[in-house]
Design a protein around this motif. Structure first.
Motif, short mmCIF file in Angstrom:
data_model
loop_
_atom_site.label_atom_id
_atom_site.label_comp_id
_atom_site.label_asym_id
_atom_site.label_seq_id
_atom_site.Cartn_x
_atom_site.Cartn_y
_atom_site.Cartn_z
N LEU A 148 0.84 -1.18 0.00
CA LEU A 148 0.00 0.00 0.00
C LEU A 148 0.88 1.24 0.00
O LEU A 148 1.93 1.26 0.65
N LYS A 149 0.45 2.27 -0.72
CA LYS A 149 1.13 3.55 -0.71
C LYS A 149 0.12 4.57 -0.22
O LYS A 149 -0.98 4.67 -0.75
N ILE A 150 0.51 5.30 0.82
CA ILE A 150 -0.37 6.27 1.45
C ILE A 150 0.08 7.66 1.06
O ILE A 150 1.27 7.99 1.17
N TYR A 151 -0.85 8.48 0.58
CA TYR A 151 -0.57 9.87 0.21
C TYR A 151 -1.44 10.79 1.06
O TYR A 151 -2.62 10.51 1.27
N LEU A 152 -0.85 11.91 1.50
CA LEU A 152 -1.60 12.96 2.18
C LEU A 152 -1.12 14.30 1.64
O LEU A 152 0.07 14.60 1.68
N SER A 153 -2.04 15.10 1.12
CA SER A 153 -1.70 16.44 0.65
C SER A 153 -1.42 17.32 1.86
O SER A 153 -2.20 17.36 2.81
N THR A 154 -0.28 18.02 1.81
CA THR A 154 0.10 18.92 2.90
C THR A 154 0.66 20.21 2.30
O THR A 154 0.80 20.33 1.09
N THR A 155 1.02 21.11 3.18
CA THR A 155 1.60 22.39 2.75
C THR A 155 3.09 22.27 2.47
O THR A 155 3.72 23.26 2.11
N LYS A 156 3.67 21.10 2.61
CA LYS A 156 5.11 20.91 2.36
C LYS A 156 5.42 21.22 0.90
O LYS A 156 4.76 20.73 -0.02
N LEU A 157 6.44 22.04 0.70
CA LEU A 157 6.88 22.36 -0.65
C LEU A 157 7.54 21.13 -1.28
O LEU A 157 8.07 20.27 -0.59
N ASN A 158 7.54 21.07 -2.59
CA ASN A 158 8.17 19.98 -3.35
C ASN A 158 7.53 18.63 -3.09
O ASN A 158 8.20 17.61 -3.19
N SER A 159 6.26 18.60 -2.74
CA SER A 159 5.54 17.33 -2.61
C SER A 159 4.25 17.43 -3.42
O SER A 159 3.17 17.48 -2.87
#
Length: 170
Positions: free
Chosen positions: A60-71
């Motif tokens: 499984l690959k888990i993704y979470l949108s965040t305010t981190k730059l370059n992601s």
């Protein structure tokens, strides 16, 4: 309705159906669950969260949108566990502020610390597939007993919920 961005829990049972024909076609990475929409053309991804199956490695690959730059696609991590065909597996994702834990069959699989803050997402919740990958992620699996908690639940609750897979081990 998923309202909390800082803390929540998602848990469900899944069953991968052994189907050789459909397992050799389509995308390698296919969503099982995703909140938000990906705009592949403009390279704009909203995933809060996304639980994606790597059909080759069965991880499984888990993704979470965040305010981190370059992601661009969101902060992400890969499970240590593999999803096997023809057996029920319990998956739980617990987000508590900037800490994320993935539990597989009631056991902590991976823990991850997010570097960015949460991103507001009013997008839809997709289960079992997304419309922008229609035709590219057609493989048979079942999802049952999907639960969403508006808070980070204690690991003991998830372990109790998934104890059946461990033959009642306590």
């Amino acid at each position: 309705k998923m309202t909390s961005l800082s803390s929540y829990t998602i848990s469900f049972w899944m069953f991968m159906i052994d189907d050789f024909f459909s397992s050799i076609k389509g995308n390698r990475l296919c969503p099982l669950l995703q909140k938000g929409r990906d705009d592949i053309v403009s390279n704009n991804y909203r995933r809060s969260p996304a639980i994606i199956l790597d059909r080759k490695t069965k991880q499984l690959k888990i993704y979470l949108s965040t305010t981190k730059l370059n992601s661009v696609e969101g902060e992400n991590f890969v499970s240590n566990s593999r999803i096997f065909n023809q057996r029920w597996i319990h998956i739980a994702l617990i987000k508590n502020k900037n800490k994320v834990a993935l539990l597989v069959n009631g056991v902590i699989d991976t823990e991850f610390v997010l570097q960015g803050g949460p991103v507001d997402d009013t997008g839809d919740l997709y289960l079992g597939g997304v419309k922008w990958l229609s035709g590219f992620c057609q493989f048979p699996f079942l999802i049952d007993e999907l639960k969403y908690f508006n808070d980070a639940v204690d690991f003991n609750i998830i372990q109790a919920e998934s104890s059946g897979v461990l033959a009642g081990l306590q």
